[in-house]
Design an enzyme around this catalytic site. Structure first.
Site, PDB file in Angstrom:
ATOM      1  N   LYS A   1       0.818  -1.180   0.015  1.00 25.98           N
ATOM      2  CA  LYS A   1       0.000  -0.022   0.078  1.00 25.98           C
ATOM      3  C   LYS A   1       1.085   1.311   0.063  1.00 25.98           C
ATOM      4  O   LYS A   1       0.542   2.305  -0.926  1.00 25.98           O
ATOM      5  CB  LYS A   1      -0.843  -0.010   1.171  1.00 25.98           C
ATOM      6  N   ASN A   2       1.946   1.372   0.744  1.00 26.89           N
ATOM      7  CA  ASN A   2       2.406   2.511   1.091  1.00 26.89           C
ATOM      8  C   ASN A   2       3.543   2.930   0.005  1.00 26.89           C
ATOM      9  O   ASN A   2       4.159   4.047  -0.339  1.00 26.89           O
ATOM     10  CB  ASN A   2       3.252   2.539   2.434  1.00 26.89           C
TER      11      ASN A   2
ATOM     12  N   CYS B   1      -5.124   8.401   9.145  1.00 24.65           N
ATOM     13  CA  CYS B   1      -5.260   7.656  10.504  1.00 24.65           C
ATOM     14  C   CYS B   1      -4.923   8.855  11.383  1.00 24.65           C
ATOM     15  O   CYS B   1      -3.950   9.555  11.509  1.00 24.65           O
ATOM     16  CB  CYS B   1      -4.150   6.512  10.640  1.00 24.65           C
TER      17      CYS B   1
ATOM     18  N   ARG C   1       0.817  15.060  12.572  1.00 23.07           N
ATOM     19  CA  ARG C   1       1.482  14.739  11.450  1.00 23.07           C
ATOM     20  C   ARG C   1       1.721  15.908  10.620  1.00 23.07           C
ATOM     21  O   ARG C   1       1.013  16.054   9.494  1.00 23.07           O
ATOM     22  CB  ARG C   1       0.658  13.429  11.058  1.00 23.07           C
TER      23      ARG C   1
ATOM     24  N   ASP D   1       5.969  19.995   7.601  1.00 25.79           N
ATOM     25  CA  ASP D   1       6.931  20.937   7.445  1.00 25.79           C
ATOM     26  C   ASP D   1       8.098  20.279   6.671  1.00 25.79           C
ATOM     27  O   ASP D   1       8.733  21.238   6.005  1.00 25.79           O
ATOM     28  CB  ASP D   1       7.330  21.562   8.768  1.00 25.79           C
TER      29      ASP D   1
ATOM     30  N   ASP E   1       4.042   0.743  12.225  1.00 21.44           N
ATOM     31  CA  ASP E   1       2.993   0.161  11.552  1.00 21.44           C
ATOM     32  C   ASP E   1       2.745  -1.359  11.928  1.00 21.44           C
ATOM     33  O   ASP E   1       1.767  -1.860  11.703  1.00 21.44           O
ATOM     34  CB  ASP E   1       2.864   0.242   9.903  1.00 21.44           C
TER      35      ASP E   1
ATOM     36  N   ARG F   1      -8.761  -0.107   4.065  1.00 22.70           N
ATOM     37  CA  ARG F   1      -7.768   0.832   3.726  1.00 22.70           C
ATOM     38  C   ARG F   1      -6.442   0.286   3.490  1.00 22.70           C
ATOM     39  O   ARG F   1      -5.481   0.938   2.683  1.00 22.70           O
ATOM     40  CB  ARG F   1      -7.558   2.087   4.515  1.00 22.70           C
TER      41      ARG F   1
HETATM   42  C1  EPZ Z   1       4.195   6.952   6.152  1.00 21.85           C
HETATM   43  O1  EPZ Z   1       3.834   8.029   6.703  1.00 21.85           O
HETATM   44  C2  EPZ Z   1       3.218   5.871   6.031  1.00 21.85           C
HETATM   45  N1  EPZ Z   1       2.117   6.239   5.312  1.00 21.85           N
HETATM   46  C3  EPZ Z   1       2.756   5.510   7.680  1.00 21.85           C
HETATM   47  O2  EPZ Z   1       1.891   4.355   7.281  1.00 21.85           O
HETATM   48  C4  EPZ Z   1       3.777   4.902   8.561  1.00 21.85           C
HETATM   49  O3  EPZ Z   1       3.235   4.893   9.825  1.00 21.85           O
HETATM   50  C5  EPZ Z   1       4.757   6.258   8.452  1.00 21.85           C
HETATM   51  O4  EPZ Z   1       5.347   6.390   7.095  1.00 21.85           O
HETATM   52  C6  EPZ Z   1       6.019   5.760   9.265  1.00 21.85           C
HETATM   53  O5  EPZ Z   1       6.691   4.702   8.826  1.00 21.85           O
HETATM   54  C7  EPZ Z   1       2.551   6.290   3.843  1.00 21.85           C
HETATM   55  O6  EPZ Z   1       3.437   5.969   3.455  1.00 21.85           O
HETATM   56  C8  EPZ Z   1       1.433   6.448   3.086  1.00 21.85           C
HETATM   57  P1  EPZ Z   1       6.465  10.083   8.223  1.00 21.85           P
HETATM   58  P2  EPZ Z   1       4.143   9.386   6.691  1.00 21.85           P
HETATM   59  O7  EPZ Z   1       6.591  11.253   7.607  1.00 21.85           O
HETATM   60  O8  EPZ Z   1       4.964   9.488   5.296  1.00 21.85           O
HETATM   61  C9  EPZ Z   1       7.085  13.273  11.638  1.00 21.85           C
HETATM   62  C10 EPZ Z   1       0.052   2.958   8.079  1.00 21.85           C
HETATM   63  O9  EPZ Z   1      -0.484   2.591   8.759  1.00 21.85           O
HETATM   64  N2  EPZ Z   1       7.051  14.095  10.484  1.00 21.85           N
HETATM   65  O10 EPZ Z   1       7.738   9.092   8.045  1.00 21.85           O
HETATM   66  O11 EPZ Z   1       3.104  10.317   6.781  1.00 21.85           O
HETATM   67  C11 EPZ Z   1       5.562  12.435  11.689  1.00 21.85           C
HETATM   68  O12 EPZ Z   1       4.998  13.289  12.579  1.00 21.85           O
HETATM   69  C12 EPZ Z   1       0.684   4.331   7.856  1.00 21.85           C
HETATM   70  O13 EPZ Z   1       0.172   2.073   6.867  1.00 21.85           O
HETATM   71  C13 EPZ Z   1       7.429  15.677  10.794  1.00 21.85           C
HETATM   72  O14 EPZ Z   1       7.463  16.204  11.854  1.00 21.85           O
HETATM   73  O15 EPZ Z   1       5.198   9.479   7.934  1.00 21.85           O
HETATM   74  C14 EPZ Z   1       6.292  11.357  12.294  1.00 21.85           C
HETATM   75  O16 EPZ Z   1       6.196  11.317  13.840  1.00 21.85           O
HETATM   76  C15 EPZ Z   1       0.173   5.064   8.984  1.00 21.85           C
HETATM   77  N3  EPZ Z   1       7.235  16.474   9.715  1.00 21.85           N
HETATM   78  C16 EPZ Z   1       7.644  11.110  11.663  1.00 21.85           C
HETATM   79  O17 EPZ Z   1       7.808  12.388  10.964  1.00 21.85           O
HETATM   80  C17 EPZ Z   1       7.190  16.174   8.521  1.00 21.85           C
HETATM   81  O18 EPZ Z   1       7.231  17.100   7.567  1.00 21.85           O
HETATM   82  C18 EPZ Z   1       7.405   9.885  10.815  1.00 21.85           C
HETATM   83  O19 EPZ Z   1       6.458  10.489   9.657  1.00 21.85           O
HETATM   84  C19 EPZ Z   1       6.825  14.874   8.231  1.00 21.85           C
HETATM   85  C20 EPZ Z   1       6.873  14.087   9.093  1.00 21.85           C
END
Ligand code: EPZ
Length: 422
Positions: A23-24, A118, A123, A126, A307, A399
């Protein structure tokens, strides 16, 4: 009408489960096709809610996007005629933000609704914004609409991510594929899904080096082509079925997987006492129910995926001893604990730490999924519980898990989906 699952627990499961496409990865590769120069054929595409949403988004931009076989999606990006992605569906899921990088690469301009997804904690985006700005774009957010524009075109640059982010790494790679010159992403995420997106971008003509490491170099090109791309298997779906087998004293083989992507999960399940056998493209797990407590910490890849955290909690509930789970990625990802308490389970949560004292008995109850991985954990819990469990809000499961009910029935699970009036 709404769907709910009716699960009768306590049956040992046995057999093979064919794992679908990731999916991701696919939710990034479909929007990546926006910047391809010609028709793209994506194989091993799971027909999940987020994928179907993306199909509609591409169509709303003018692209042809049709399934030509059950898991093969053909996208013709040549007919895309707008950079305006403000259709309401955009705010229904997280990955919709990938249209920003792609449209920016194609038109030097993009407009989109801020993403949903979710509810698992803060999330922010920035780091995505920082990346677009470093490539020469201005970013404006007004009334829930984000507008990005590079008036003088995108120019390659070096970007250090302050936090390891899957989404920011991919979004910057997408924009960089349409930028002039070389973009270097430092402190990049290393997830296998990023490598898959990099392979797709290379397939359409960009040059991407270092995906899977902390430094990724993207050389953009205006001469992009079409490609046929098979999506990698979903390591989280596979890990979910392995956690199920461990918790439920079962014997399950997940097929069509890349076992190395499951290293962290396999290591923990072995540490708990399950027997795990790895082949070239399968992993078999046999559990006799004598599980030991272990400690888990979630980390970016190659660490244990956040995840997988909710699903791994269920074997820990069944294990002998005290386990701790430390959630390092999200600040609100223990919501499953509330639902599990309805099944008689006690888990102590303090901020990002959960303490599970086992073994505890799960008893069937009416529970409600609060997010995607919570739904998967509740299905595992229901299959391990005494009596009947009814899980509401099944749309969360839909999803991320294609044909979950059918796959589980095929290994002997007593689970049905029913439609009820609300
Ligand atoms: C991806 O989300 C996945 N979603 C998530 O999968 C997964 O939990 C996550 O990566 C972590 O592995 C998709 O790929 C569509 P991140 P993403 O940016 O990209 C912080 C599932 O269950 N952050 O790696 O949104 C953020 O808040 C899901 O399949 C910032 O601070 O996650 C988090 O604490 C849910 N600023 C950390 O980084 C930013 O600009 C990691 O988030 C971006 C992120």
């Amino acid at each position: 009408m709404a769907s709910r699952l009716r699960i009768k627990g306590g049956k040992k499961l046995s057999g093979k489960i064919n794992v679908g496409g990731a999916k991701n990865a696919v939710v990034a590769i479909i929007p990546a096709a926006i910047l391809a120069g010609d028709i793209c054929t994506l194989e091993n595409v799971p027909q999940l809610l987020d994928v179907l949403n993306f199909q509609k988004i591409l169509q709303s931009l003018g692209a042809e996007a049709e399934f030509i076989e059950e898991n093969t999606l053909r996208i013709n990006p040549n007919t895309i005629n707008t950079y305006d992605a403000t259709a309401p569906i955009m705010s229904e899921f997280r990955a919709s933000y990938y249209v920003l990088g792609s449209l920016l690469a194609r038109f030097n301009k993009a407009k989109a609704l801020l993403p949903g997804g979710c509810n698992i904690g803060l999330r922010p985006i920035d780091q995505h914004i920082k990346g677009f700005e470093a490539l020469g774009a201005t970013v404006d957010i007004n009334h829930g609409v984000i507008s990005v524009e590079a008036k003088n075109g995108l120019k390659g640059n070096t970007i250090y991510l302050d936090i390891v982010s899957v989404g920011a790494t991919i979004n910057i790679m997408l924009a960089a594929a349409g930028a002039e010159g070389v973009t270097v992403i430092e402190n990049a995420a290393r997830e296998p899904e990023i490598v898959d997106v990099a392979n797709f971008l290379t397939g359409i003509g960009a040059r991407v080096r270092g995906a899977g490491t902390g430094t990724i170099r993207v050389t953009g090109t205006p001469h992009r082509i079409g490609v046929t791309h098979p999506v990698i298997p979903d390591r989280i779906e596979a890990g979910t079925w392995l956690a199920l087998a461990a918790a439920n004293n079962s014997d399950i083989t997940v097929e069509n997987v890349i076992p190395v992507h499951l290293d962290a999960v396999i290591a923990k399940l072995k540490e708990m006492g399950a027997h795990v056998e790895e082949g070239e493209d399968y992993v078999r797990i046999v559990s006799n129910g004598n599980l030991k407590a272990v400690d888990l910490k979630t980390f970016p890849y190659p660490g244990l995926a956040t995840d997988m955290q909710s699903q791994m909690m269920i074997p820990l509930i069944r294990a002998e001893g005290v386990s701790t789970i430390i959630e390092n990625i999200y600040n609100n990802r223990f919501k499953v604990v509330n639902e599990l308490s309805k099944m008689g389970i006690k888990v102590k949560v303090d901020n990002n730490i959960a303490v599970v004292e086992g073994p505890q008995k799960l008893s069937g109850a009416i529970v409600r999924a609060t997010d995607l991985r919570c739904s998967a954990a509740l299905v595992i819990a229901g299959l391990c519980a005494e009596g009947e469990t009814i899980m509401e809000h099944v749309y969360h499961l839909d999803r991320g898990y294609e044909k979950a009910v059918e796959k589980l029935q095929a290994v002997g699970a007593d689970i049905i989906r029913e439609e009820v009036q609300i």
